[in-house]
Scaffold this active site. Sequence first.
Site, mmCIF file in Angstrom:
data_model
loop_
_atom_site.group_PDB
_atom_site.id
_atom_site.type_symbol
_atom_site.label_atom_id
_atom_site.label_comp_id
_atom_site.label_asym_id
_atom_site.label_seq_id
_atom_site.Cartn_x
_atom_site.Cartn_y
_atom_site.Cartn_z
ATOM 1 N N THR A 149 0.828 -1.209 0.000
ATOM 2 C CA THR A 149 0.000 0.000 0.000
ATOM 3 C C THR A 149 0.864 1.261 0.000
ATOM 4 N N GLY A 188 3.085 -3.104 8.523
ATOM 5 C CA GLY A 188 3.374 -3.365 9.931
ATOM 6 C C GLY A 188 4.851 -3.660 10.130
ATOM 7 N N GLU A 431 -6.048 -5.872 4.071
ATOM 8 C CA GLU A 431 -6.053 -7.066 3.220
ATOM 9 C C GLU A 431 -7.235 -7.063 2.251
HETATM 10 C C1 LIG Z 1 -2.635 -22.768 9.292
HETATM 11 C C2 LIG Z 1 -2.438 -21.331 9.512
HETATM 12 C C3 LIG Z 1 -3.377 -20.807 10.549
HETATM 13 C C4 LIG Z 1 -2.926 -19.467 10.890
HETATM 14 C C5 LIG Z 1 -3.928 -18.795 11.695
HETATM 15 C C6 LIG Z 1 -3.355 -17.572 12.127
HETATM 16 C C7 LIG Z 1 -4.237 -16.465 11.774
HETATM 17 C C8 LIG Z 1 -3.419 -15.321 11.393
HETATM 18 C C9 LIG Z 1 -4.312 -14.318 10.812
HETATM 19 C C10 LIG Z 1 -3.754 -13.206 10.112
HETATM 20 C C11 LIG Z 1 -2.449 -13.366 9.486
HETATM 21 C C12 LIG Z 1 -1.797 -12.381 8.991
HETATM 22 C C13 LIG Z 1 -2.430 -11.044 8.932
HETATM 23 C C14 LIG Z 1 -1.518 -10.062 8.415
HETATM 24 C C15 LIG Z 1 -2.332 -8.880 7.921
HETATM 25 C C16 LIG Z 1 -2.052 -7.762 8.558
HETATM 26 C C17 LIG Z 1 -1.959 -6.444 7.934
HETATM 27 C C18 LIG Z 1 -2.503 -6.139 6.633
HETATM 28 C C19 LIG Z 1 -1.799 -6.193 5.507
HETATM 29 C C20 LIG Z 1 -2.323 -5.635 4.237
HETATM 30 O O1 LIG Z 1 -3.349 -5.006 4.187
HETATM 31 S S1 LIG Z 1 -1.381 -5.927 2.833
HETATM 32 C C21 LIG Z 1 -2.160 -5.070 1.523
HETATM 33 C C22 LIG Z 1 -3.439 -5.724 1.104
HETATM 34 N N1 LIG Z 1 -3.974 -5.056 -0.046
HETATM 35 C C23 LIG Z 1 -5.040 -5.445 -0.679
HETATM 36 O O2 LIG Z 1 -5.663 -6.402 -0.290
HETATM 37 C C24 LIG Z 1 -5.373 -4.698 -1.916
HETATM 38 C C25 LIG Z 1 -6.762 -4.919 -2.397
HETATM 39 N N2 LIG Z 1 -6.824 -4.825 -3.845
HETATM 40 C C26 LIG Z 1 -6.743 -5.939 -4.648
HETATM 41 O O3 LIG Z 1 -6.630 -7.051 -4.183
HETATM 42 C C27 LIG Z 1 -6.820 -5.709 -6.103
HETATM 43 O O4 LIG Z 1 -6.298 -4.543 -6.555
HETATM 44 C C28 LIG Z 1 -8.239 -5.842 -6.637
HETATM 45 C C29 LIG Z 1 -8.584 -7.314 -6.527
HETATM 46 C C30 LIG Z 1 -9.227 -5.018 -5.828
HETATM 47 C C31 LIG Z 1 -8.337 -5.384 -8.096
HETATM 48 O O5 LIG Z 1 -7.218 -5.785 -8.806
HETATM 49 P P1 LIG Z 1 -7.088 -5.542 -10.370
HETATM 50 O O6 LIG Z 1 -5.748 -5.910 -10.798
HETATM 51 O O7 LIG Z 1 -7.536 -4.149 -10.659
HETATM 52 O O8 LIG Z 1 -8.062 -6.594 -10.873
HETATM 53 P P2 LIG Z 1 -9.454 -6.501 -11.581
HETATM 54 O O9 LIG Z 1 -9.294 -5.771 -12.852
HETATM 55 O O10 LIG Z 1 -10.484 -5.981 -10.635
HETATM 56 O O11 LIG Z 1 -9.648 -8.030 -11.831
HETATM 57 C C32 LIG Z 1 -8.950 -8.689 -12.866
HETATM 58 C C33 LIG Z 1 -9.151 -10.172 -12.728
HETATM 59 O O12 LIG Z 1 -8.252 -10.671 -11.731
HETATM 60 C C34 LIG Z 1 -8.976 -11.421 -10.792
HETATM 61 N N3 LIG Z 1 -8.282 -11.303 -9.500
HETATM 62 C C35 LIG Z 1 -8.128 -10.206 -8.767
HETATM 63 N N4 LIG Z 1 -7.439 -10.512 -7.653
HETATM 64 C C36 LIG Z 1 -7.148 -11.811 -7.726
HETATM 65 C C37 LIG Z 1 -6.450 -12.714 -6.863
HETATM 66 N N5 LIG Z 1 -5.931 -12.302 -5.699
HETATM 67 N N6 LIG Z 1 -6.332 -13.989 -7.233
HETATM 68 C C38 LIG Z 1 -6.883 -14.416 -8.385
HETATM 69 N N7 LIG Z 1 -7.553 -13.610 -9.256
HETATM 70 C C39 LIG Z 1 -7.684 -12.334 -8.922
HETATM 71 C C40 LIG Z 1 -10.337 -10.811 -10.797
HETATM 72 O O13 LIG Z 1 -11.279 -11.657 -10.264
HETATM 73 C C41 LIG Z 1 -10.541 -10.544 -12.271
HETATM 74 O O14 LIG Z 1 -10.891 -11.740 -12.881
HETATM 75 P P3 LIG Z 1 -11.814 -11.693 -14.173
HETATM 76 O O15 LIG Z 1 -11.219 -10.768 -15.146
HETATM 77 O O16 LIG Z 1 -13.144 -11.214 -13.685
HETATM 78 O O17 LIG Z 1 -11.851 -13.117 -14.606
HETATM 79 C C1 LIG Z 2 -4.300 -1.595 10.515
HETATM 80 C C2 LIG Z 2 -3.877 -1.660 9.087
HETATM 81 C C3 LIG Z 2 -2.759 -2.411 8.746
HETATM 82 C C4 LIG Z 2 -2.323 -2.448 7.429
HETATM 83 N N1 LIG Z 2 -1.185 -3.129 7.122
HETATM 84 C C5 LIG Z 2 -0.716 -3.126 5.854
HETATM 85 C C6 LIG Z 2 0.503 -3.788 5.529
HETATM 86 O O1 LIG Z 2 1.140 -4.407 6.389
HETATM 87 N N2 LIG Z 2 0.957 -3.719 4.266
HETATM 88 C C7 LIG Z 2 0.287 -3.054 3.288
HETATM 89 O O2 LIG Z 2 0.767 -3.027 2.155
HETATM 90 N N3 LIG Z 2 -0.876 -2.430 3.566
HETATM 91 C C8 LIG Z 2 -1.395 -2.447 4.811
HETATM 92 N N4 LIG Z 2 -2.581 -1.807 5.103
HETATM 93 C C9 LIG Z 2 -3.287 -1.098 4.043
HETATM 94 C C10 LIG Z 2 -4.591 -1.739 3.620
HETATM 95 O O3 LIG Z 2 -4.373 -2.902 2.886
HETATM 96 C C11 LIG Z 2 -5.416 -0.736 2.804
HETATM 97 O O4 LIG Z 2 -5.716 0.356 3.641
HETATM 98 C C12 LIG Z 2 -6.667 -1.378 2.281
HETATM 99 O O5 LIG Z 2 -6.372 -2.310 1.269
HETATM 100 C C13 LIG Z 2 -7.683 -0.332 1.742
HETATM 101 O O6 LIG Z 2 -7.117 0.472 0.780
HETATM 102 P P1 LIG Z 2 -7.221 2.073 0.859
HETATM 103 O O7 LIG Z 2 -6.728 2.505 2.187
HETATM 104 O O8 LIG Z 2 -6.551 2.597 -0.352
HETATM 105 O O9 LIG Z 2 -8.755 2.408 0.797
HETATM 106 P P2 LIG Z 2 -9.533 3.079 -0.404
HETATM 107 O O10 LIG Z 2 -9.503 2.184 -1.571
HETATM 108 O O11 LIG Z 2 -9.065 4.466 -0.621
HETATM 109 O O12 LIG Z 2 -10.997 3.084 0.205
HETATM 110 C C14 LIG Z 2 -11.728 4.267 0.549
HETATM 111 C C15 LIG Z 2 -13.207 4.044 0.161
HETATM 112 O O13 LIG Z 2 -13.291 3.947 -1.253
HETATM 113 C C16 LIG Z 2 -14.049 2.828 -1.619
HETATM 114 N N5 LIG Z 2 -13.559 2.268 -2.902
HETATM 115 C C17 LIG Z 2 -12.278 2.174 -3.343
HETATM 116 N N6 LIG Z 2 -12.234 1.566 -4.534
HETATM 117 C C18 LIG Z 2 -13.485 1.221 -4.846
HETATM 118 C C19 LIG Z 2 -14.096 0.536 -5.930
HETATM 119 N N7 LIG Z 2 -13.350 0.038 -6.929
HETATM 120 N N8 LIG Z 2 -15.418 0.375 -5.918
HETATM 121 C C20 LIG Z 2 -16.173 0.842 -4.898
HETATM 122 N N9 LIG Z 2 -15.656 1.474 -3.832
HETATM 123 C C21 LIG Z 2 -14.338 1.670 -3.803
HETATM 124 C C22 LIG Z 2 -13.873 1.829 -0.473
HETATM 125 O O14 LIG Z 2 -14.970 0.941 -0.417
HETATM 126 C C23 LIG Z 2 -13.801 2.756 0.730
HETATM 127 O O15 LIG Z 2 -15.117 3.014 1.179
HETATM 128 C C24 LIG Z 2 -3.042 -1.759 6.421
HETATM 129 C C25 LIG Z 2 -4.188 -1.031 6.761
HETATM 130 C C26 LIG Z 2 -4.608 -0.978 8.074
HETATM 131 C C27 LIG Z 2 -5.826 -0.175 8.418
#
Ligand SMILES: CCCCCCCCCC/C=C\CCCCC/C=C/C(=O)SCCNC(=O)CCNC(=O)[C@H](O)C(C)(C)COP(=O)(O)OP(=O)(O)OC[C@H]1O[C@@H](n2cnc3c(N)ncnc32)[C@H](O)[C@@H]1OP(=O)(O)O
Ligand SMILES: Cc1cc2nc3c(=O)[nH]c(=O)nc-3n(C[C@H](O)[C@H](O)[C@H](O)COP(=O)(O)OP(=O)(O)OC[C@H]3O[C@@H](n4cnc5c(N)ncnc54)[C@H](O)[C@@H]3O)c2cc1C
Length: 666
Positions: A149, A188, A431
């Site tokens: 991110t 993180g 996520e």
């Molecule tokens: C045994 C083990 C037990 C353990 C238990 C322990 C529990 C532990 C619990 C937790 C563990 C760890 C937690 C750590 C997390 C902590 C902190 C957080 C970290 C983060 O947040 S990291 C950053 C995360 N960021 C995101 O998630 C971003 C979200 N955005 C996206 O994923 C993508 O951008 C999107 C999917 C929204 C859009 O992507 P885009 O490239 O624009 O794609 P589209 O044009 O929309 O779609 C194109 C086609 O691709 C398909 N697609 C999209 N994503 C995927 C995927 N991941 N895999 C496969 N296919 C995918 C999509 O469906 C489209 O398909 P189509 O064209 O329709 O056929």
């Molecule tokens: C506690 C915490 C820990 C995190 N840890 C990590 C980490 O370790 N590593 C990492 O890389 N990231 C991390 N993140 C980031 C996290 O993955 C993003 O904040 C999350 O994926 C949301 O993205 P954004 O902040 O850009 O929200 P935005 O996309 O800006 O969302 C804002 C609003 O816009 C809307 N929106 C956005 N796009 C669309 C769409 N296509 N259609 C409709 N509505 C839409 C959403 O629904 C939401 O209401 C963390 C976030 C938090 C809060």
Amino acid sequence: MATVHKINEDLVKERQKCTFNVQELTYLLDGGEEVTKERREFENILRNVKELQDEVPEVYLSHKERYENAVRKTCILQNVRNDFEKKREVLSPRNIFRAGYAVIKDVSPFFLHNGMFVPTIIGQGTPEQQAEWLPKAKAMAIIGTYAQTELGHGTFIRGLETTATYDAKTEEFILNSPKVTSYKWWPGGLGTTVNHCITVAQLYINGKKYGIHPFIVQIRDLETHKPLPGIKVGEIGPKMGFATANNGFLGFQNFRIPRKNMLMKNAQVLKDGTFVKGMNEKLTYGTMVMVRVNIVSDSAFHTAMAATIAVRYAAVRHQSQLKAKEPEVQIIDYLTQQHKLFIAIATSHAFSNTYTWLYQAYLKVVEDLGKQKQDHLPELHALSCCLKATSSRDAGVIVEQCRLACGGHGYMASSNLPIIYGYTTAAITYEGEHTVLLLQTARYLMKAWMSALEGKVLAPSVAYLVDWLKSDKQRWQNTPEVIVKGFQHVAAGKIKDAFDAIQKHVKAGKDYEDAWNLASVQLIKASEAHSRAILCDGYLRETVRTSSSVSPSLAKVLNHLVQLYIVYWTLETAGDLLVYSNIGKDDIAVLKEKYEELLALIRPNAVGLVDAFDISDEILQSTLGSYDGRVYERLMEEAMKSPLNKEPVNQSFHKYLKPFIKKAKL
Ligand SMILES: CCCCCCCCCC/C=C\CCCCC/C=C/C(=O)SCCNC(=O)CCNC(=O)[C@H](O)C(C)(C)COP(=O)(O)OP(=O)(O)OC[C@H]1O[C@@H](n2cnc3c(N)ncnc32)[C@H](O)[C@@H]1OP(=O)(O)O
Ligand SMILES: Cc1cc2nc3c(=O)[nH]c(=O)nc-3n(C[C@H](O)[C@H](O)[C@H](O)COP(=O)(O)OP(=O)(O)OC[C@H]3O[C@@H](n4cnc5c(N)ncnc54)[C@H](O)[C@@H]3O)c2cc1C
């Protein structure tokens, strides 16, 4: 020696009422007796490490002290774990994750190391890359995070702005953060803890853009821990929760890394700069799929923690009279309280059961991908998105409901409910933001609907669409099986409506993308209905499967819980069922009674059910939820730890209050 306190009498009585073997359920929830034993043994060792006991409750420490304490304790935890694993088997990830709570009250600054850094090396690295980095990462000789991110983009990752430009002359990538919006923001541990990270950046070769790819980057010197030249890194500051997670920012200025640092299991860049495409570019998103699956398990655990605290408290707490002249009742005897709490227990079971089959589905896809087969990937992606979205959202609602169920004391930090809430509510966003993930699933559902209309065979999780098209709605019966079919009818009906809405806008001349946006409220509702149908169906199936292998008394209780879950959601979504299924008004009246009967059946087992989660006091960290039920004593003991109670008169009296009062008197 630690003082042993008497167990609260109400809790003693509650435990006597229990109709099933608590230990048997604990083994079942853990996945076997051996897993429980391993977990208890490890938690017991941690309990006796003196250095892990806090002299001052964390809440009174400054932001900086709190972080430093978390690092100190995580290092001790890691050492204890290493010693444990030298003598015995490697701890299961779930057990180490749970034990972490006993040590770090909030989120560990190393959370992302085990949660995403190591899994990304495994999932995205070639065998050679794994051989180079995995041993060091597993031994924690290098500590990492997952930096995807940026300030400008979290959801739309194709829009990330960090660049990795290949220089064929030196066989290096040059990393740059061209604008403030391209700075990494959130990872993180990035703030001041890690020395490595997986950086997701836009790949450029000879001026051409090749999309986003993961790179392993050392950002700090391993000796001095100073940021390397070309790296700007720091912490992002206080948040709603995640106080010790050490979330950070990161920018690059012409920072060079060797070619081998691009994780190349999928796409590759050859020495001369030739780009070799992978089987599917979305495999780069693989770590997110894995974490979304794990979040379902995480949601089960947070719900179990909140339920344990609130149910035990409700058994201990007496307030008001049901009948005049009778003693004040345990608040757990109010039906409204049971309504708030028993769904929390059932929800945790629903998520645990869901995680069990979802994780197997995930492993199957990983195995298939190893054989270059990707047929089940879209279904897994759709399932992991909506189940992550629904489970984290439900967990957030339930934790807050449990806090409210504890009245004023639930608002105390020492109840631990605020920290648990801070954690669960973050999972709704991280996520993959909630709405965004529901829309990903909706994308899959629209395709599935189209395939169903064309008479194609559908994947198991959406096969109900074909049944729905073939047969008219079946005769309604108030059985769990038929109700689950009813949820599928709601989902199918909403999927059809959303599909038709898109078509209507397209026919009216809108582009497909605009039509999608115009229908998106209906799309997320369809996705939510699909999630609920999947959750209820999976929970029921798993319960039926396990019931044959447990004692009849436990099977009975598990059956009550799954029925409660299904009937609860029937009543919550009665309007939808009336529109999309054959349920009648009379059925709803019958189910209301059924729900009340189920609350009464679960009531004697409520404390036993939360005891079976087997969450130790060290992990619960709650004045309200401890096993012995010494609620009031603990509240007072914790209050006495406030630094404001350490002196009879605080200095602010002499400095400000006294002169202020004096002036006011004049
Ligand atoms: C045994 C083990 C037990 C353990 C238990 C322990 C529990 C532990 C619990 C937790 C563990 C760890 C937690 C750590 C997390 C902590 C902190 C957080 C970290 C983060 O947040 S990291 C950053 C995360 N960021 C995101 O998630 C971003 C979200 N955005 C996206 O994923 C993508 O951008 C999107 C999917 C929204 C859009 O992507 P885009 O490239 O624009 O794609 P589209 O044009 O929309 O779609 C194109 C086609 O691709 C398909 N697609 C999209 N994503 C995927 C995927 N991941 N895999 C496969 N296919 C995918 C999509 O469906 C489209 O398909 P189509 O064209 O329709 O056929
Ligand atoms: C506690 C915490 C820990 C995190 N840890 C990590 C980490 O370790 N590593 C990492 O890389 N990231 C991390 N993140 C980031 C996290 O993955 C993003 O904040 C999350 O994926 C949301 O993205 P954004 O902040 O850009 O929200 P935005 O996309 O800006 O969302 C804002 C609003 O816009 C809307 N929106 C956005 N796009 C669309 C769409 N296509 N259609 C409709 N509505 C839409 C959403 O629904 C939401 O209401 C963390 C976030 C938090 C809060």
